[in-house]
Design a protein around this motif. Structure first.
Motif, PDB file in Angstrom:
ATOM      1  N   GLN A 127       3.185   1.375   2.420  1.00 56.78           N
ATOM      2  CA  GLN A 127       2.090   0.460   2.742  1.00 56.78           C
ATOM      3  C   GLN A 127       0.862   1.216   3.247  1.00 56.78           C
ATOM      4  O   GLN A 127      -0.283   0.816   2.985  1.00 56.78           O
ATOM      5  N   ASN A 130      -1.001   0.062  -4.994  1.00 52.96           N
ATOM      6  CA  ASN A 130      -0.119  -0.806  -5.763  1.00 52.96           C
ATOM      7  C   ASN A 130       1.323  -0.375  -5.540  1.00 52.96           C
ATOM      8  O   ASN A 130       1.584   0.800  -5.253  1.00 52.96           O
ATOM      9  N   GLU A 152       9.043  -6.261 -10.042  1.00 53.12           N
ATOM     10  CA  GLU A 152       7.756  -6.761  -9.547  1.00 53.12           C
ATOM     11  C   GLU A 152       6.752  -5.615  -9.469  1.00 53.12           C
ATOM     12  O   GLU A 152       7.095  -4.493  -9.092  1.00 53.12           O
ATOM     13  N   ALA A 176       2.733  -5.245  -8.044  1.00 50.58           N
ATOM     14  CA  ALA A 176       1.658  -5.985  -7.376  1.00 50.58           C
ATOM     15  C   ALA A 176       0.849  -5.056  -6.499  1.00 50.58           C
ATOM     16  O   ALA A 176       1.264  -3.926  -6.206  1.00 50.58           O
ATOM     17  N   THR A 177      -0.325  -5.523  -6.068  1.00 53.89           N
ATOM     18  CA  THR A 177      -1.071  -4.772  -5.067  1.00 53.89           C
ATOM     19  C   THR A 177      -0.258  -4.765  -3.777  1.00 53.89           C
ATOM     20  O   THR A 177       0.557  -5.676  -3.539  1.00 53.89           O
ATOM     21  N   THR A 178      -0.462  -3.755  -2.969  1.00 55.62           N
ATOM     22  CA  THR A 178       0.309  -3.629  -1.725  1.00 55.62           C
ATOM     23  C   THR A 178       0.124  -4.850  -0.842  1.00 55.62           C
ATOM     24  O   THR A 178       1.095  -5.402  -0.291  1.00 55.62           O
ATOM     25  N   GLU A 179      -1.127  -5.290  -0.725  1.00 52.88           N
ATOM     26  CA  GLU A 179      -1.420  -6.440   0.137  1.00 52.88           C
ATOM     27  C   GLU A 179      -0.682  -7.690  -0.341  1.00 52.88           C
ATOM     28  O   GLU A 179      -0.057  -8.401   0.444  1.00 52.88           O
ATOM     29  N   ARG A 180      -0.726  -7.940  -1.667  1.00 54.35           N
ATOM     30  CA  ARG A 180      -0.087  -9.148  -2.190  1.00 54.35           C
ATOM     31  C   ARG A 180       1.433  -9.083  -2.061  1.00 54.35           C
ATOM     32  O   ARG A 180       2.081 -10.078  -1.748  1.00 54.35           O
ATOM     33  N   LEU A 181       1.999  -7.897  -2.291  1.00 56.33           N
ATOM     34  CA  LEU A 181       3.454  -7.766  -2.212  1.00 56.33           C
ATOM     35  C   LEU A 181       3.951  -8.033  -0.796  1.00 56.33           C
ATOM     36  O   LEU A 181       4.969  -8.705  -0.600  1.00 56.33           O
ATOM     37  N   GLN A 190       2.391  -9.763   1.545  1.00 57.31           N
ATOM     38  CA  GLN A 190       2.079 -11.125   1.984  1.00 57.31           C
ATOM     39  C   GLN A 190       2.912 -12.179   1.258  1.00 57.31           C
ATOM     40  O   GLN A 190       3.359 -13.152   1.866  1.00 57.31           O
ATOM     41  N   ALA A 191       3.126 -11.972  -0.056  1.00 58.01           N
ATOM     42  CA  ALA A 191       3.828 -13.006  -0.832  1.00 58.01           C
ATOM     43  C   ALA A 191       4.660 -12.386  -1.948  1.00 58.01           C
ATOM     44  O   ALA A 191       4.336 -12.502  -3.140  1.00 58.01           O
ATOM     45  N   GLN A 241       7.319 -12.004  -4.813  1.00 57.07           N
ATOM     46  CA  GLN A 241       7.773 -13.046  -5.735  1.00 57.07           C
ATOM     47  C   GLN A 241       9.258 -12.945  -6.058  1.00 57.07           C
ATOM     48  O   GLN A 241       9.948 -13.947  -6.142  1.00 57.07           O
TER      49      GLN A 241
END
Length: 564
Positions: A518, A523, A534, A536-541, A543-544, A546
C-alpha cells in the motif's frame, strides 16, 4: 552434571493434560562475546509450561543468537556465559570458550546433543535451507522419529499423524515429495512436524513466518499455539514483528543491540510501552506511494498478454512430459513508466513465477506461452545474444540478498559485475559503483567489505545498488523486505520511493505484506492459484475489494495492523 542425560530417549510423559506454573526453562545472565564485542548482554528469563515468551528486536539484536546458544549451535570462536536450567534435566552446559580443549568441547557437545529434539526443539527461519533437498518429506520426518526411539512398525502411522496434526492436507501424497515440491507454508509445517516428533518440552520458533503471506502467517502461529497447548509445551517465539506476535505471546522481551530494552506481559507492554524503541516497533509508518503525473499514464513500459506458465509434473517412460502443472494462467496486465505494480497472493499463487518469466529466468523445462513486451520488444522471441543486450532494461532484487550475492566477492565486485560483462573500463566501473552506493545511502568505505560483514538491511541495499547500476527501466522486487526488521523495512520502502522519484523507475513489487504494498504501489494484482482474481488501484482495492479472496487479504492485513 547431566546424569539424567545418560538415556537420551526417556519414556515420553503425557504433558498435555495440565499446565504447570513451575518454570520449564530458566535462563540467567546469558552473555555472548565475539572477541571484544558483546553480542548479547546478560539476558535472563523463565518460561512456564503452556506459556509463550516472545523475544522481539531488529536484525542484529541478538535474539536468534540467544536461542542457538541454548542448543549449542553457535560457532566455537564465540564465548558464552550463562546459567541455563531445564526442569527435567538440570543445568545445561551451554558455556563455551575458544580456549576449551577438544575433549572438553566434545563432552559438552555430546551432552547438548542428547537434549536437542528430545527436550529443546527448534523450528528454523527458512525451511528450504533447514530441510535436506535430497531427501523426501517422509524420510526426513522418519529420521526424527527413529531418534526418538519409535519402533519401525509405528513410524509411517506416526508420520501421517504428525502431518495431520500440522494441518497438511492429504499427508499420504506428501511422503514421497521433496522440499522443492512443496509450498512455503507446507515446508514450514513439515519443519514443525519434525520438531514435534520427539515430544519436546520447549519449542523454539525462530522467525517461523518469514516470507509467508499475511493469512498464512497467522495460520502458522495459530497452529503453533494450538500444538503448544495440545502437547503441554513451553514456547520461545522469536520475531522482528512485534505486532504479529502480540496475540500469540504471554510475555514479551524487546531487545536492541544485544540488550533488553523492555519486558513485560503482552497486554501491558502494548497498552503502555515505556521505551521509544518499543513504541517505534508498534507503530510502523511506511508513508504513501508517490503521486503519478498524468503524462506517465500513456505508453506502457511492460505489456503482458495471455501469459501462461506450466512446469513438468510427470514424465513418460521415454523421458517426455506426460503431465503439466499450471502455475500461471492467461495473465494480462500493463505497467506504466514511473509507476509501481504490487503482486500479492498466498504462497504458491504464482507471484515469483511471474517475476522470473518477466526477467526470462525460468528453467528451460518450463513451458511459457503468451507475449511479454518490454520497451516494444517481445522478450520471449529474443535470441540469447539479444537477451544479454536487453538484460539491463529489467533488473531483479531477490528476497534473500545473502543467497543471491556471491559471498566471495566484496561489495565493489558484486555491484560492478554487470558493467564488467558489458565491457566498461575500470575507472568508469568504480565511479559508477560509488555513485550507486551513494544512491542507496551506503558509505563509500563499504565498497571493500564482504557480505558477511553487513547487516540484512545493508545487504539488501547492495542488491538494490547492483540492479540500479545497470540503469534499468523496470526493477522487479521479490519480497525485498520480508526478512528485515520493522525499522529497516520502513527505511528500505522510503529508499525505494526516493529512487523511483529520482530516476522515474517502474517497479513490480511482490510481497505478502499488504501494508508495504500500500505504501509503495499504485496498482495491485491479487493472485490465487495462478489466476488474477482482481486488478485495481491501491486505493480502490483497500476501500472496496470485489473478490472474496481480496476481501480476506485486506481484512487480515487490517486486523494485523490494528490489533496485532
Amino acid at each position: 552434571m547431566l546424569d539424567t542425560l545418560t538415556n537420551p530417549h526417556p519414556k515420553v510423559e503425557d504433558r498435555s493434560s495440565k499446565v504447570s506454573s513451575a518454570p520449564v526453562l530458566r535462563v540467567n545472565g546469558l552473555s555472548i562475546y565475539a572477541d571484544h564485542d558483546i553480542l548479547v548482554h546478560k539476558l535472563s528469563y523463565q518460561i512456564n509450561r503452556g506459556e509463550t515468551l516472545a523475544i522481539v528486536g531488529e536484525s542484529g539484536s541478538g535474539k536468534s543468537l540467544s536461542s542457538l546458544a541454548l542448543l549449542g549451535l553457535l560457532p566455537q570462536d564465540l564465548r558464552i556465559e550463562a546459567q541455563v536450567e531445564l526442569r527435567s534435566v538440570g543445568l545445561l552446559p551451554v558455556n563455551q570458550s575458544p580456549s576449551y580443549s577438544i575433549k572438553k568441547q566434545s563432552m559438552r557437545d555430546k551432552q547438548l546433543k542428547a537434549v536437542r529434539g528430545t527436550k529443546l526443539a527448534m523450528v528454523f527461519q527458512e525451511p528450504m535451507t533447514a530441510l535436506n533437498p535430497l531427501h523426501t518429506v517422509g524420510k526426513q520426518v522418519a529420521e526424527s522419529l527413529r531418534m526418538a526411539g519409535t519402533p519401525k512398525s509405528q513410524i509411517k502411522p506416526r508420520i501421517l499423524e504428525l502431518l495431520n496434526d500440522v494441518n497438511i492436507k492429504d499427508p499420504e501424497s506428501k511422503l514421497g515429495r521433496y522440499p522443492h515440491e512443496l509450498s512455503g507454508g507446507q515446508r514450514q509445517r513439515v519443519m514443525i512436524a519434525m520438531a514435534l516428533a520427539q515430544n519436546p518440552e520447549v519449542l523454539i520458533a525462530d522467525e517461523p513466518t518469514t516470507a509467508l503471506d499475511v493469512s498464512l502467517q497467522h495460520e502458522i502461529l495459530e497452529l503453533l499455539d494450538r500444538l503448544k497447548k495440545q502437547h503441554g509445551m513451553a514456547m520461545l517465539l522469536i520475531s522482528h514483528d512485534l505486532n504479529l506476535v502480540r496475540r500469540y505471546s504471554d510475555k514479551i522481551i524487546v531487545m536492541q543491540q544485544g540488550k533488553v530494552i523492555e519486558r513485560g506481559d503482552s497486554k501491558t507492554l502494548f497498552h503502555n510501552p515505556q521505551s521509544t524503541y518499543t513504541k517505534l516497533l508498534i507503530s510502523q509508518d511506511f508513508g504513501s506511494a508517490l503521486k503519478i503525473s498524468a503524462s506517465k499514464e500513456n505508453s506502457p513500459v511492460i505489456e503482458v498478454k495471455q501469459l501462461c506458465v506450466a512446469f513438468p509434473q510427470k514424465k513418460s517412460l521415454l523421458g517426455g512430459v506426460s503431465e503439466w502443472m499450471s502455475a500461471v494462467q492467461a495473465l494480462s496486465f500493463e505497467l506504466n513508466p514511473g509507476t509501481s505494480l504490487g503482486i500479492v497472493g498466498e504462497s504458491g499463487s504464482g507471484k515469483t513465477t511471474i517475476a522470473l518469466a518477466l526477467a526470462r529466468l525460468l528453467a528451460n523445462q518450463a513451458k511459457v506461452n503468451g507475449d511479454i513486451i518490454i520497451d516494444n520488444l517481445n522478450i520471449n522471441s529474443l535470441s540469447n545474444s539479444e537477451l544479454r543486450r536487453f538484460r539491463s532494461n529489467i533488473q531483479m532484487v531477490f528476497q534473500d540478498p545473502f543467497a543471491s550475492i556471491n559471498p566471495r566477492f566484496n561489495v565493489m565486485q558484486i555491484i560492478e559485475e554487470g558493467l564488467l560483462i558489458r565491457g566498461e573500463g575500470k575507472a568508469q566501473r568504480e565511479q559508477a559503483v560509488l555513485e550507486a552506493l551513494t544512491t542507496v545511502n551506503l558509505p563509500h568505505s563499504f565498497a571493500y567489505r564482504y557480505p558477511h560483514e553487513l547487516s540484512g538491511g545493508q545487504r539488501q541495499r547492495v542488491a538494490l545498488a547492483r540492479a540500479l547500476i545497470m540503469r534499468p527501466k523496470v526493477i522487479i522486487l521479490d519480497e525485498p523486505t520480508s526478512a528485515l526488521d520493522s525499522s529497516t523495512q520502513v527505511d528500505v520502502v522510503q529508499l525505494l520511493r526516493d529512487i523511483q522519484q529520482q530516476y522515474g523507475l517502474s517497479y513490480i513489487f511482490i510481497s505478502h505484506d499488504l501494508n508495504v504494498v500500500q505504501a509503495l504501489c499504485h496498482n495491485i494484482m491479487v493472485l490465487k492459484a495462478g489466476e488474477c482474481v482482481e486488478f485495481a488501484t491501491t486505493e480502490r482495492l483497500f476501500q472496496a475489494p470485489q473478490h472474496p479472496y481480496s476481501k480476506l487479504l485486506i481484512d487480515t492485513s487490517v486486523r494485523s495492523k490494528e490489533f496485532g
